[in-house]
Design a protein around this motif. Structure first.
Motif, mmCIF file in Angstrom:
data_model
loop_
_atom_site.group_PDB
_atom_site.id
_atom_site.type_symbol
_atom_site.label_atom_id
_atom_site.label_comp_id
_atom_site.label_asym_id
_atom_site.label_seq_id
_atom_site.Cartn_x
_atom_site.Cartn_y
_atom_site.Cartn_z
ATOM 1 N N GLU A 90 -5.661 -9.289 -4.611
ATOM 2 C CA GLU A 90 -5.680 -7.947 -5.504
ATOM 3 C C GLU A 90 -6.270 -6.881 -4.970
ATOM 4 O O GLU A 90 -7.327 -6.273 -4.682
ATOM 5 C CB GLU A 90 -6.058 -8.716 -6.744
ATOM 6 C CG GLU A 90 -5.391 -10.063 -7.197
ATOM 7 C CD GLU A 90 -4.005 -9.583 -7.600
ATOM 8 O OE1 GLU A 90 -3.790 -8.411 -7.703
ATOM 9 O OE2 GLU A 90 -2.857 -10.543 -7.230
ATOM 10 N N LYS A 91 -6.305 -6.089 -6.732
ATOM 11 C CA LYS A 91 -7.226 -4.428 -6.733
ATOM 12 C C LYS A 91 -9.401 -4.204 -6.126
ATOM 13 O O LYS A 91 -9.433 -4.175 -5.875
ATOM 14 C CB LYS A 91 -6.346 -3.962 -7.459
ATOM 15 C CG LYS A 91 -7.508 -2.423 -7.182
ATOM 16 C CD LYS A 91 -6.559 -1.043 -9.010
ATOM 17 C CE LYS A 91 -7.137 0.023 -8.969
ATOM 18 N NZ LYS A 91 -6.507 0.967 -9.707
ATOM 19 N N HIS A 92 -9.141 -5.936 -7.686
ATOM 20 C CA HIS A 92 -10.673 -5.931 -7.791
ATOM 21 C C HIS A 92 -10.555 -6.122 -5.377
ATOM 22 O O HIS A 92 -12.441 -5.519 -5.773
ATOM 23 C CB HIS A 92 -11.524 -6.537 -8.637
ATOM 24 C CG HIS A 92 -10.184 -8.193 -7.565
ATOM 25 N ND1 HIS A 92 -10.860 -8.843 -6.937
ATOM 26 C CD2 HIS A 92 -9.128 -8.928 -7.884
ATOM 27 C CE1 HIS A 92 -10.482 -9.966 -6.838
ATOM 28 N NE2 HIS A 92 -9.545 -10.389 -7.447
ATOM 29 N N ALA A 93 -10.314 -7.132 -4.853
ATOM 30 C CA ALA A 93 -11.157 -7.105 -3.844
ATOM 31 C C ALA A 93 -10.809 -5.808 -3.324
ATOM 32 O O ALA A 93 -12.133 -5.848 -2.481
ATOM 33 C CB ALA A 93 -9.601 -8.263 -2.846
ATOM 34 N N TRP A 94 -9.427 -5.033 -3.066
ATOM 35 C CA TRP A 94 -10.059 -3.654 -2.143
ATOM 36 C C TRP A 94 -11.282 -2.663 -2.322
ATOM 37 O O TRP A 94 -11.564 -2.526 -1.527
ATOM 38 C CB TRP A 94 -8.459 -2.742 -2.043
ATOM 39 C CG TRP A 94 -7.178 -3.336 -1.484
ATOM 40 C CD1 TRP A 94 -6.658 -4.980 -2.097
ATOM 41 C CD2 TRP A 94 -7.477 -2.744 -0.342
ATOM 42 N NE1 TRP A 94 -5.774 -4.788 -1.179
ATOM 43 C CE2 TRP A 94 -5.440 -3.867 -0.133
ATOM 44 C CE3 TRP A 94 -7.461 -2.273 0.475
ATOM 45 C CZ2 TRP A 94 -5.333 -3.705 1.004
ATOM 46 C CZ3 TRP A 94 -6.605 -2.160 1.679
ATOM 47 C CH2 TRP A 94 -5.690 -2.917 1.611
ATOM 48 N N ALA B 225 -8.960 2.216 4.643
ATOM 49 C CA ALA B 225 -8.471 2.748 5.944
ATOM 50 C C ALA B 225 -9.252 4.149 7.122
ATOM 51 O O ALA B 225 -9.460 3.837 8.266
ATOM 52 C CB ALA B 225 -7.442 3.317 6.402
ATOM 53 N N LYS B 226 -9.341 4.895 6.231
ATOM 54 C CA LYS B 226 -10.902 5.727 6.382
ATOM 55 C C LYS B 226 -12.392 5.051 7.011
ATOM 56 O O LYS B 226 -12.812 5.859 7.751
ATOM 57 C CB LYS B 226 -10.853 7.031 5.551
ATOM 58 C CG LYS B 226 -9.763 8.064 5.530
ATOM 59 C CD LYS B 226 -10.287 8.871 4.497
ATOM 60 C CE LYS B 226 -8.744 10.185 4.218
ATOM 61 N NZ LYS B 226 -9.951 11.279 3.345
ATOM 62 N N HIS C 222 -3.054 2.600 -3.108
ATOM 63 C CA HIS C 222 -1.941 2.916 -2.008
ATOM 64 C C HIS C 222 -3.175 4.299 -2.109
ATOM 65 O O HIS C 222 -4.259 4.324 -0.892
ATOM 66 C CB HIS C 222 -1.124 4.563 -2.179
ATOM 67 C CG HIS C 222 -0.878 5.451 -1.868
ATOM 68 N ND1 HIS C 222 -0.201 4.655 -0.706
ATOM 69 C CD2 HIS C 222 -1.436 6.381 -1.488
ATOM 70 C CE1 HIS C 222 0.092 6.665 -0.124
ATOM 71 N NE2 HIS C 222 -0.879 7.527 -0.368
ATOM 72 N N HIS C 223 -4.189 4.832 -2.929
ATOM 73 C CA HIS C 223 -5.313 5.362 -3.349
ATOM 74 C C HIS C 223 -6.053 4.533 -2.130
ATOM 75 O O HIS C 223 -6.861 5.070 -1.473
ATOM 76 C CB HIS C 223 -5.772 6.345 -4.190
ATOM 77 C CG HIS C 223 -6.919 7.266 -3.711
ATOM 78 N ND1 HIS C 223 -6.915 8.152 -2.973
ATOM 79 C CD2 HIS C 223 -8.294 6.823 -4.442
ATOM 80 C CE1 HIS C 223 -8.369 8.396 -2.859
ATOM 81 N NE2 HIS C 223 -9.101 7.843 -4.416
ATOM 82 N N ILE C 224 -6.671 3.745 -2.795
ATOM 83 C CA ILE C 224 -7.843 2.943 -1.913
ATOM 84 C C ILE C 224 -7.645 2.531 -0.665
ATOM 85 O O ILE C 224 -8.462 2.028 0.067
ATOM 86 C CB ILE C 224 -7.891 0.910 -3.149
ATOM 87 C CG1 ILE C 224 -8.082 1.585 -4.936
ATOM 88 C CG2 ILE C 224 -9.406 0.672 -2.384
ATOM 89 C CD1 ILE C 224 -8.108 1.128 -5.638
ATOM 90 N N VAL D 79 0.371 -0.579 -0.232
ATOM 91 C CA VAL D 79 -0.235 -0.304 0.215
ATOM 92 C C VAL D 79 1.057 1.213 -0.023
ATOM 93 O O VAL D 79 0.563 2.355 0.443
ATOM 94 C CB VAL D 79 -0.391 0.042 1.176
ATOM 95 C CG1 VAL D 79 -2.029 -0.950 0.854
ATOM 96 C CG2 VAL D 79 0.156 0.115 2.453
ATOM 97 N N ASP D 80 1.828 1.085 -0.142
ATOM 98 C CA ASP D 80 2.590 2.201 -0.270
ATOM 99 C C ASP D 80 2.514 3.658 -1.475
ATOM 100 O O ASP D 80 1.774 2.723 -2.421
ATOM 101 C CB ASP D 80 4.560 1.583 -0.878
ATOM 102 C CG ASP D 80 5.380 1.730 0.607
ATOM 103 O OD1 ASP D 80 4.861 1.266 1.900
ATOM 104 O OD2 ASP D 80 6.256 0.485 -0.066
ATOM 105 N N SER D 81 3.357 4.590 -1.814
ATOM 106 C CA SER D 81 2.521 5.606 -2.042
ATOM 107 C C SER D 81 2.893 5.040 -3.887
ATOM 108 O O SER D 81 2.192 5.776 -4.412
ATOM 109 C CB SER D 81 3.170 7.041 -1.502
ATOM 110 O OG SER D 81 4.211 6.944 -1.946
ATOM 111 N N THR D 82 3.764 4.725 -4.008
ATOM 112 C CA THR D 82 4.473 3.810 -4.915
ATOM 113 C C THR D 82 3.337 2.665 -6.290
ATOM 114 O O THR D 82 3.172 2.394 -6.927
ATOM 115 C CB THR D 82 5.852 3.330 -5.790
ATOM 116 O OG1 THR D 82 5.662 2.323 -4.368
ATOM 117 C CG2 THR D 82 5.991 4.459 -4.582
#
Length: 959
Positions: A360-364, A339-340, A332-334, A325-328
């Motif tokens: 994977e991204k779809h899970a997030w 977290a919010k 990161h944005h998701i 989840v680093d900024s790179t």
């Protein structure tokens, strides 16, 4: 007195003279001396028991956990004390004789003398076992979803509040502190940290903590406080208990009392906790979800635990999620949005990140949508974000069996130590694991699922064989179940006096109740979908109506615990055709169980620690039974013949020490025989007590056993753990008997071996030429013929005892060496504890060469009662003892040096160091001259004691 001494001497002489003819007649001649010796040895044992109890009381005052070996020893002590009373009573009856004592009853004298003689040996052994190195261990912290992976690391809001709380505890003007905050914010973590700091920084002499929960049980609170403070509360009255506890808490010691999870204001005086101003040395800390509780209890020093600030919450989330989840990264944005949605609640952050880590991204994206759409729950004290996050973690579980197991845990009371074996037995009964075939496979599956749920923080890490649920997880789990296919009625109110009244029970699939005030179960309960019924009680007499089970035709699991059942007829009067698991653990006064033979689908039947007068012969009709647990607290004394042999699907059999009279050729009583077990082709697990081990090993075929706990001693309940290591406790056997039975097949799989055997000279060579590769604990006692543990001159081995962790050799009067010749490479490389006593011919710990890794993990070494040993180590052996922490040497009359010079060693060569030694005790070493002879010339002005004092002063790490 003189007559008693004279008779005792005559008895001993007669016993000596009669031995060549046979010891049988000696039992008559030595009748009084055997009885007197037994009484004397029991008295010594009881005195040792008093000392052990004092240590146990002190440990409990410190809040420590008493070791299971100590508890088992005390249980054996209590049993022996009761048996000794029976011997005294029997002696009085025997001495009455016939014709007013003129005609002694020789048969009874012989029997009682023989019994006393044998029991005395057991008493002496228990005396030796009562010399514990330690009786307790620091209590483990109850792990909950922490505010970070390392406690309060990096969470400045929590660290600053902790400092304020500690300062308040140091203030003499403050006696009560409240910590408030919503569920999942980290209150329990905070008081656990308070408890640790209070102990480590010596702020208080004693700390006592308990969980109150929604329905306070004052008896439980008082009992837990008393246990931690070493106070024995035996009175039934809460008021009398409160007075004694109040006196203990105001005795002048600095005591911290912690009440966690308080839901309603309680009168501390009813518990026995002193109020403000009564004693400034006793302070109270409580936690609550509701701030009004602190107001109701007039606590003015309140600390409100808020949710984490957004940046602090993100830092915690990012730390646990890792580099993904680093900024790179594109996550990161998701991840920040996810977290919010956790609302700054630590438990929500922890559970969510564990559910999504490495996904994977779809899970997030899917998780973020679920969190945003979640509706507000009506659970008291539950924030919607917490509910949504826990529900998300539950839904993200990939395995439906894990979900079912988590919901099954929710049936138990808050803060309950749930035995994993309960989950196994319930899971089998509910058929949660359709892809497993045996009970052992189900057990492995449950432990795997528990590991998965713990890794997600949905279950708390705790003791190996138990699990716990955070109360927030439990509340969410019950709510989830109520909205799905599984509908639970869960009431664990201590004050519950009647069965919960509902308009209908038709939709319930599981009912779990706890009460010690409910005396009546409902008649004709109509619950057609009920699959599980669990009742937990505290031995309240419970009336069971004749038709209680009439409307429960789908019932699969019954779990009755600590129930005293009152019934006018059989326990189960209606054939429950679907019942698969029946557990009557810790129950008393069970009624007629004859109908049990009609439960043809029954797979699990447990009478663990219950009182069972007689085993129903109808059990033999249970053709699908896979597990039978007969480790009863009382009875049965008889196992009917042919019952066990009919259970051809039986996989696991647990038989306690109450039943031990297996049928033999000389014993024609109506008991089962050992040979019946041979017909159980699926039997793979056996826990059993067999006083006649020769009979057992001659008649039982044990090639198929994968798990076993076999003991020749009556305290077979040493194997009452369900995942016990493979264990053999064999006392009083002859080597020829063991070799004739083919016991080597079991020895290859044995992990714990306690042995007292005659006729063996070279232990390893004769028992297991492969080197006991699985053995972890070895105890040899009174093996008078053994000369070598390993004879490397007569055996070619790559290694020996490579996994052994504990080695105890007691009363081995002919033991010359542990290893004759050079020790095989890798041997004893994992050994942590070695205790040698009564090794009178042992001249040195080691003579031959030793590999660097051997003894490299040894932490504890005790040597006592060795007449031949002049030294213990050589410098080369010392170099390998890099982990040694505790060294105790006593009663070694000829010992002159602890470390002796090796041949060719130059004067003052090398420095002797034990880098991790914390404790060294030397007792009754009458000829000790020095620890290590640095010089050939001893200072004539210094005696041995002076030399030792100088050496101790130089060795800074010895306390």
């Amino acid at each position: 007195m003189a007559e008693k001494i004279a008779f005792s001497m005559v008895g001993k002489i007669a016993e000596y003279l009669m031995e060549p003819i046979g010891r049988q007649f000696g039992y008559l001649c030595c009748y009084k001396s055997n009885i007197e010796n037994h009484r004397s040895q029991v008295e010594k044992l009881e005195n040792i028991g008093v000392g052990v109890q004092l240590l146990v009381d002190d440990a409990k005052r410190k809040g420590e956990i008493v070791g299971p070996d100590v508890e088992a020893w005390q249980t054996s002590l209590n049993r022996i004390s009761e048996e000794a009373k029976q011997v005294v009573k029997a002696k009085a009856e025997v001495e009455k004789g016939c014709l007013n004592g003129w005609c002694p009853n020789l048969k009874l004298r012989y029997s009682l003398s023989r019994k006393a003689k044998k029991k005395t040996k057991e008493v002496v052994e228990l005396q030796a076992d009562g010399k514990f190195k330690r009786v307790s261990y620091p209590a483990p912290l109850v792990e909950i979803p922490s505010t970070s992976t390392g406690g309060f690391k990096g969470l400045q809001s929590r660290i600053s509040m902790m400092k304020e709380i500690i300062e308040a505890l140091k203030d003499d003007k403050i006696s009560m502190i409240g910590i408030c905050g919503m569920g999942g914010v980290g209150k329990t973590t905070m008081v656990e940290e308070v408890k640790t700091i209070a102990r480590n920084e010596n702020l208080f002499d004693e700390v006592a903590m308990t969980v109150v929960s929604k329905t306070p049980d004052f008896f439980k609170i008082q009992r837990e406080f008393a246990d931690m403070l070493g106070l024995v509360l035996v009175e039934d009255s809460i008021q009398v208990r409160a007075k004694r506890l109040h006196a203990r808490l105001t005795n002048g010691n600095r005591i911290l009392v912690i009440l966690d999870d308080v839901w309603e204001g309680i009168d501390l005086r009813e518990v026995g906790v002193p109020l403000t101003g009564e004693n400034k040395k006793c302070k109270v800390v409580l936690t609550s979800r509701l701030q009004r509780v602190c107001s109701d209890m007039e606590i003015h020093n309140n600390f409100i635990v808020q949710v984490l600030a957004e940046q602090e919450a993100w830092d915690l989330f990012k730390e646990m999620a890792g580099s993904s989840v680093d900024s790179t990264t594109d996550l990161h944005h998701i991840a920040k949005e996810v977290a919010k949605e956790c609302g700054g609640l630590p438990i929500a952050l922890v559970t969510v990140v564990k559910a999504l880590k490495n996904k994977e991204k779809h899970a997030w994206n899917d998780a973020l949508r679920q969190l945003r759409r979640s509706t507000v729950t009506n659970i008291p004290g539950m924030h919607k974000n917490v509910y949504a996050c826990v529900k998300l973690s539950y839904s993200r579980l990939e395995c439906d069996q894990a979900k079912s197991l988590l919901l099954l845990c929710c049936l138990f009371p808050e803060d309950y130590d749930i035995p994993i074996e309960f989950l196994v037995r319930y899971g089998v009964g509910l058929q949660l694991f359709e892809d497993v075939e045996t009970v052992e496979e189900a057990r492995d599956r449950v432990y795997s699922l528990v590991d998965e749920l713990r890794s997600c923080y949905l279950l708390l890490a705790g003791e190996e064989k138990f699990v716990k649920l955070h109360d927030v997880i439990r509340d969410v789990g019950i709510s989830i179940a109520s909205k799905g296919e599984q509908v639970y009625m869960v009431r664990h109110d201590i004050g519950l006096k009647e069965w919960p009244e509902k308009e209908t029970y038709e939709h319930y699939t599981a009912i779990s109740l706890t009460s010690n005030q409910m005396h009546e179960l409902p008649a004709g309960l109509d619950c057609p979908q009920l699959k599980l019924l669990q009742l937990l009680d505290n031995y309240t007499l419970l009336n069971l109506p004749r038709n209680f089970f009439a409307g429960l035709k789908e019932l699969r699991v019954i779990g009755f615990y600590r129930i005293m059942i009152q019934s006018t007829g059989p326990l189960l009067q209606f054939p429950l055709i679907n019942i698969r698991t029946l557990c009557l653990d810790f129950c008393k006064s069970l009624p007629d169980l004859s109908i049990i033979g009609s439960f043809r689908k029954l797979e699990i039947l447990s009478f663990f620690k219950c009182c069972l007068d007689e085993l129903p012969s109808e059990i033999g009709q249970l053709s699908n039974l896979k597990l039978l647990d007969l480790r009863c607290a009382q009875g049965p004394a008889i196992l009917p013949p042919s019952v066990l042999s009919n259970l051809y699907k039986l996989e696991e059999l647990y038989v306690g020490g109450n039943f031990s009279q297996w049928k033999t050729e000389e014993n024609y009583k109506g008991n089962a025989s050992i040979r019946e077990l041979n017909s159980l082709s699926n039997l793979n697990t056996l826990s059993i007590c067999v006083p006649d081990a020769e009979l057992f090993f001659m008649e039982f075929t044990f090639e198929k056993l994968m798990r076993f706990g076999i003991s020749t001693r009556s305290e077979a309940d040493m194997f009452d753990q369900f995942r016990f290591p493979n264990s053999l406790v064999l006392f009083g056997l002859d080597m020829s008997v063991l070799l004739e039975t083919g016991i080597k097949l079991l020895l290859k799989r044995t992990e714990i071996l306690h042995l007292k055997v005659q006729g063996s000279r070279n232990f390893l060579n004769e028992f297991d030429v492969e080197g006991f590769v699985n053995l972890k604990e070895l105890l040899l006692r009174n093996c008078a013929d053994i000369e070598y543990l390993i004879d490397a001159t007569d055996l070619v081995l790559d290694n020996a005892f490579i996994n052994l962790e504990s080695l105890s050799l007691h009363c081995m009067h002919n033991l010359k060496e542990i290893c004759n010749g050079n020790l095989p490479a890798g041997s004893f490389s994992r050994l942590q504890k070695m205790k040698l006593s009564g090794v009178r011919l042992l001249k040195s710990l080691w003579w031959g060469s030793i590999q660097p890794d051997s003894l490299g993990n040894l932490r504890i070494l005790h040597i006592s009662d060795s007449y031949a040993m002049k030294s213990l180590f050589t410098p080369s052996i010392v170099k390998g003892l890099v982990q040694l922490e505790e060294l105790k040497i006593s009663l070694c009359d000829r010992m002159e040096e602890i470390v002796a010079k090796e041949g060719g060693e130059e004067k003052n060569a090398g420095k002797i160091e034990f880098p991790k030694l914390k404790l060294m005790e030397l007792h009754f070493l009458t000829n000790l001259k020095s620890f290590y002879p640095k010089s050939d010339i001893q200072d004539s002005e210094n005696d041995g004691d002076a030399a030792m004092r100088v050496l101790f002063n130089q060795q800074g790490n010895i306390e």
